[in-house]
Design a protein around this motif. Structure first.
Motif, PDB file in Angstrom:
ATOM      1  N   TYR A 119     -52.844 102.936   7.226  1.00  0.00           N
ATOM      2  CA  TYR A 119     -51.405 103.096   7.358  1.00  0.00           C
ATOM      3  C   TYR A 119     -51.083 104.473   7.926  1.00  0.00           C
ATOM      4  O   TYR A 119     -51.784 105.424   7.697  1.00  0.00           O
ATOM      5  CB  TYR A 119     -50.690 102.959   6.010  1.00  0.00           C
ATOM      6  CG  TYR A 119     -51.297 101.978   5.068  1.00  0.00           C
ATOM      7  CD1 TYR A 119     -51.571 100.681   5.474  1.00  0.00           C
ATOM      8  CD2 TYR A 119     -51.595 102.329   3.769  1.00  0.00           C
ATOM      9  CE1 TYR A 119     -52.125  99.774   4.602  1.00  0.00           C
ATOM     10  CE2 TYR A 119     -52.147 101.428   2.894  1.00  0.00           C
ATOM     11  CZ  TYR A 119     -52.417 100.153   3.313  1.00  0.00           C
ATOM     12  OH  TYR A 119     -52.970  99.264   2.448  1.00  0.00           O
ATOM     13  N   TYR A 151     -44.322 105.176  10.803  1.00  0.00           N
ATOM     14  CA  TYR A 151     -43.344 104.134  10.480  1.00  0.00           C
ATOM     15  C   TYR A 151     -43.086 103.335  11.737  1.00  0.00           C
ATOM     16  O   TYR A 151     -43.553 103.656  12.826  1.00  0.00           O
ATOM     17  CB  TYR A 151     -42.046 104.761   9.960  1.00  0.00           C
ATOM     18  CG  TYR A 151     -41.357 105.644  10.963  1.00  0.00           C
ATOM     19  CD1 TYR A 151     -40.373 105.142  11.821  1.00  0.00           C
ATOM     20  CD2 TYR A 151     -41.689 106.994  11.062  1.00  0.00           C
ATOM     21  CE1 TYR A 151     -39.754 105.958  12.753  1.00  0.00           C
ATOM     22  CE2 TYR A 151     -41.073 107.814  11.993  1.00  0.00           C
ATOM     23  CZ  TYR A 151     -40.109 107.286  12.829  1.00  0.00           C
ATOM     24  OH  TYR A 151     -39.498 108.084  13.753  1.00  0.00           O
ATOM     25  N   THR A 152     -42.352 102.276  11.603  1.00  0.00           N
ATOM     26  CA  THR A 152     -42.038 101.424  12.738  1.00  0.00           C
ATOM     27  C   THR A 152     -40.594 100.967  12.644  1.00  0.00           C
ATOM     28  O   THR A 152     -39.940 101.148  11.619  1.00  0.00           O
ATOM     29  CB  THR A 152     -42.981 100.200  12.772  1.00  0.00           C
ATOM     30  OG1 THR A 152     -42.778  99.476  13.983  1.00  0.00           O
ATOM     31  CG2 THR A 152     -42.722  99.271  11.598  1.00  0.00           C
ATOM     32  N   GLU A 179     -41.004  95.618  15.859  1.00  0.00           N
ATOM     33  CA  GLU A 179     -42.201  96.185  16.482  1.00  0.00           C
ATOM     34  C   GLU A 179     -43.460  95.698  15.778  1.00  0.00           C
ATOM     35  O   GLU A 179     -43.417  95.027  14.752  1.00  0.00           O
ATOM     36  CB  GLU A 179     -42.129  97.714  16.462  1.00  0.00           C
ATOM     37  CG  GLU A 179     -41.016  98.266  17.332  1.00  0.00           C
ATOM     38  CD  GLU A 179     -41.006  99.777  17.349  1.00  0.00           C
ATOM     39  OE1 GLU A 179     -41.772 100.383  16.577  1.00  0.00           O
ATOM     40  OE2 GLU A 179     -40.237 100.351  18.127  1.00  0.00           O
ATOM     41  N   PRO A 239     -47.040  95.968  13.590  1.00  0.00           N
ATOM     42  CA  PRO A 239     -47.234  96.589  12.270  1.00  0.00           C
ATOM     43  C   PRO A 239     -47.560  98.073  12.356  1.00  0.00           C
ATOM     44  O   PRO A 239     -48.163  98.545  13.316  1.00  0.00           O
ATOM     45  CB  PRO A 239     -48.416  95.806  11.684  1.00  0.00           C
ATOM     46  CG  PRO A 239     -48.441  94.522  12.434  1.00  0.00           C
ATOM     47  CD  PRO A 239     -47.925  94.822  13.801  1.00  0.00           C
ATOM     48  N   THR A 240     -47.154  98.796  11.313  1.00  0.00           N
ATOM     49  CA  THR A 240     -47.489 100.211  11.216  1.00  0.00           C
ATOM     50  C   THR A 240     -48.994 100.412  11.124  1.00  0.00           C
ATOM     51  O   THR A 240     -49.555 101.313  11.735  1.00  0.00           O
ATOM     52  CB  THR A 240     -46.824 100.816   9.969  1.00  0.00           C
ATOM     53  OG1 THR A 240     -45.452 100.478   9.960  1.00  0.00           O
ATOM     54  CG2 THR A 240     -47.003 102.316   9.936  1.00  0.00           C
ATOM     55  N   TYR A 287     -49.130  95.778   7.620  1.00  0.00           N
ATOM     56  CA  TYR A 287     -48.102  96.522   6.900  1.00  0.00           C
ATOM     57  C   TYR A 287     -47.032  97.034   7.860  1.00  0.00           C
ATOM     58  O   TYR A 287     -47.348  97.597   8.902  1.00  0.00           O
ATOM     59  CB  TYR A 287     -48.749  97.702   6.162  1.00  0.00           C
ATOM     60  CG  TYR A 287     -47.830  98.473   5.277  1.00  0.00           C
ATOM     61  CD1 TYR A 287     -47.296  99.694   5.686  1.00  0.00           C
ATOM     62  CD2 TYR A 287     -47.488  97.996   4.017  1.00  0.00           C
ATOM     63  CE1 TYR A 287     -46.458 100.424   4.862  1.00  0.00           C
ATOM     64  CE2 TYR A 287     -46.657  98.716   3.185  1.00  0.00           C
ATOM     65  CZ  TYR A 287     -46.138  99.927   3.605  1.00  0.00           C
ATOM     66  OH  TYR A 287     -45.311 100.640   2.792  1.00  0.00           O
ATOM     67  N   TRP A 288     -45.763  96.788   7.509  1.00  0.00           N
ATOM     68  CA  TRP A 288     -44.611  97.315   8.257  1.00  0.00           C
ATOM     69  C   TRP A 288     -43.844  98.269   7.342  1.00  0.00           C
ATOM     70  O   TRP A 288     -43.458  97.894   6.235  1.00  0.00           O
ATOM     71  CB  TRP A 288     -43.669  96.191   8.677  1.00  0.00           C
ATOM     72  CG  TRP A 288     -44.088  95.382   9.857  1.00  0.00           C
ATOM     73  CD1 TRP A 288     -43.685  95.510  11.151  1.00  0.00           C
ATOM     74  CD2 TRP A 288     -44.984  94.248   9.848  1.00  0.00           C
ATOM     75  NE1 TRP A 288     -44.268  94.556  11.948  1.00  0.00           N
ATOM     76  CE2 TRP A 288     -45.080  93.772  11.181  1.00  0.00           C
ATOM     77  CE3 TRP A 288     -45.732  93.609   8.863  1.00  0.00           C
ATOM     78  CZ2 TRP A 288     -45.862  92.681  11.528  1.00  0.00           C
ATOM     79  CZ3 TRP A 288     -46.514  92.535   9.211  1.00  0.00           C
ATOM     80  CH2 TRP A 288     -46.584  92.078  10.527  1.00  0.00           C
ATOM     81  N   TYR A 301     -40.470 100.600   7.060  1.00  0.00           N
ATOM     82  CA  TYR A 301     -39.155 100.874   7.646  1.00  0.00           C
ATOM     83  C   TYR A 301     -38.434 101.922   6.794  1.00  0.00           C
ATOM     84  O   TYR A 301     -37.699 101.580   5.858  1.00  0.00           O
ATOM     85  CB  TYR A 301     -38.300  99.598   7.681  1.00  0.00           C
ATOM     86  CG  TYR A 301     -38.933  98.420   8.371  1.00  0.00           C
ATOM     87  CD1 TYR A 301     -39.334  98.497   9.697  1.00  0.00           C
ATOM     88  CD2 TYR A 301     -39.113  97.205   7.705  1.00  0.00           C
ATOM     89  CE1 TYR A 301     -39.896  97.404  10.345  1.00  0.00           C
ATOM     90  CE2 TYR A 301     -39.681  96.112   8.345  1.00  0.00           C
ATOM     91  CZ  TYR A 301     -40.068  96.214   9.651  1.00  0.00           C
ATOM     92  OH  TYR A 301     -40.633  95.144  10.291  1.00  0.00           O
ATOM     93  N   ASP A 307     -39.937  97.094   3.236  1.00  0.00           N
ATOM     94  CA  ASP A 307     -41.278  97.129   3.813  1.00  0.00           C
ATOM     95  C   ASP A 307     -41.931  95.761   3.678  1.00  0.00           C
ATOM     96  O   ASP A 307     -41.689  95.030   2.711  1.00  0.00           O
ATOM     97  CB  ASP A 307     -42.137  98.183   3.132  1.00  0.00           C
ATOM     98  CG  ASP A 307     -41.650  99.597   3.430  1.00  0.00           C
ATOM     99  OD1 ASP A 307     -40.792  99.756   4.313  1.00  0.00           O
ATOM    100  OD2 ASP A 307     -42.137 100.534   2.761  1.00  0.00           O
ATOM    101  N   LYS A 331     -42.178  88.303  12.542  1.00  0.00           N
ATOM    102  CA  LYS A 331     -41.683  89.654  12.300  1.00  0.00           C
ATOM    103  C   LYS A 331     -41.531  90.504  13.557  1.00  0.00           C
ATOM    104  O   LYS A 331     -40.928  91.578  13.486  1.00  0.00           O
ATOM    105  CB  LYS A 331     -42.614  90.381  11.320  1.00  0.00           C
ATOM    106  CG  LYS A 331     -42.759  89.689   9.972  1.00  0.00           C
ATOM    107  CD  LYS A 331     -41.414  89.561   9.274  1.00  0.00           C
ATOM    108  CE  LYS A 331     -41.559  88.845   7.938  1.00  0.00           C
ATOM    109  NZ  LYS A 331     -40.237  88.643   7.271  1.00  0.00           N
ATOM    110  N   CYS A 332     -42.068  90.061  14.702  1.00  0.00           N
ATOM    111  CA  CYS A 332     -42.028  90.883  15.912  1.00  0.00           C
ATOM    112  C   CYS A 332     -41.150  90.233  16.980  1.00  0.00           C
ATOM    113  O   CYS A 332     -41.060  89.003  17.060  1.00  0.00           O
ATOM    114  CB  CYS A 332     -43.449  91.076  16.467  1.00  0.00           C
ATOM    115  SG  CYS A 332     -44.548  91.933  15.328  1.00  0.00           S
TER     116      CYS A 332
END
Length: 247
Positions: free
Chosen positions: A53, A56-57, A61, A63-64, A84-85, A87, A94, A112-113
């Motif tokens: 990890y 952030y993203t 976008e 995943p982080t 993992y995302w 925000y 998250d 998610k993207c």
């Protein structure tokens, strides 16, 4: 099978339907560096190049970061990618996703993207760019596809049965200190219920432990004399009976 543990897992409720009181699973977590446990620095299983990890993203976008796990249950291995995302500056929560197949990865990326991030994920190679869209994810779809194909082609579970034959559950993961193996850990934390339902997991663990408790005895080989009687022969089967002497 009775389970003695200081934590609850997703398959524990199956005990309510009946237990074998003579079979006990003492589920105590044990952590070891993999190199110390196997006495080698090289992992016997394929490990992809994943991100830890970081940063952030934004919403939509890639995943982080991403982590990779090898989960062993009752003598079988399951590769798992944790995406993992993060925000920090939005109202979005998250996101954490555990993917056990290429279909799981495709589904979470599509869900998610946005379209631009999906196109980058489907690129054959990683392009060098200052764009935020290219900043994360060290693997593209073609690399995931190649990894899962290689994993299915080689019998990884056979290696696991040789190396970890006495443990019904273990997880191999990459940490900053290196590769670690955790025995008797929680499967719920890794969302393993996506792979197998509670009843199936419980039964497979019970069968695995039952096999360790009562290993099969080697089949005895009968002697030649016993084999003769088993086949229905006697001492006169291959010779004439003695004739009576005439007086």
């Amino acid at each position: 099978m009775r389970i003695k543990s200081d934590f609850h897992d997703y398959y524990d409720g199956v005990q309510a339907f009946g237990q074998d009181q003579d079979l006990v699973y003492i589920r105590k977590k044990i952590d070891f560096p993999l190199g110390v446990e196997l006495k080698t620095k090289r992992c016997p299983f394929p490990i992809p190049n994943t991100d830890r990890y970081g940063g952030y993203t934004r919403v939509g976008e890639l995943p982080t970061g991403m982590s990779f796990y090898i989960i062993g249950v009752a003598g079988k291995l399951y590769p798992c990618f944790r995406m993992y995302w993060h925000y920090p500056n939005t109202l979005e929560k998250d996101i954490e996703a555990y993917c056990y197949s290429l279909a799981d990865i495709d589904k979470i990326i599509k869900t998610k993207c946005d379209k631009k991030a999906q196109d980058i994920f489907n690129e054959a190679t990683i392009k060098k760019s200052r764009s935020r869209y290219h900043r994360y994810m060290s693997m593209r779809r073609a690399e995931f596809e190649s990894f899962f194909a290689e994993w299915e082609r080689e019998d990884q579970s056979a290696k696991a049965r040789q190396l970890f034959r006495q443990y019904p559950i273990f997880v191999i993961e990459t940490r900053r200190e290196g590769l670690y193996v955790c025995y008797n850990c929680s499967l719920r934390e890794h969302k393993f219920f996506k792979v197998k339902d509670p009843m199936t997991t419980y039964q497979e663990i019970a069968m695995f432990l039952g096999g360790l408790a009562a290993p099969q005895k080697p089949i005895p080989v009968p002697s030649d004399k016993d084999m003769v009687s088993i086949k229905g022969f006697d001492k006169f089967s291959f010779r004439k009976e003695p004739s009576k002497k005439k007086k």
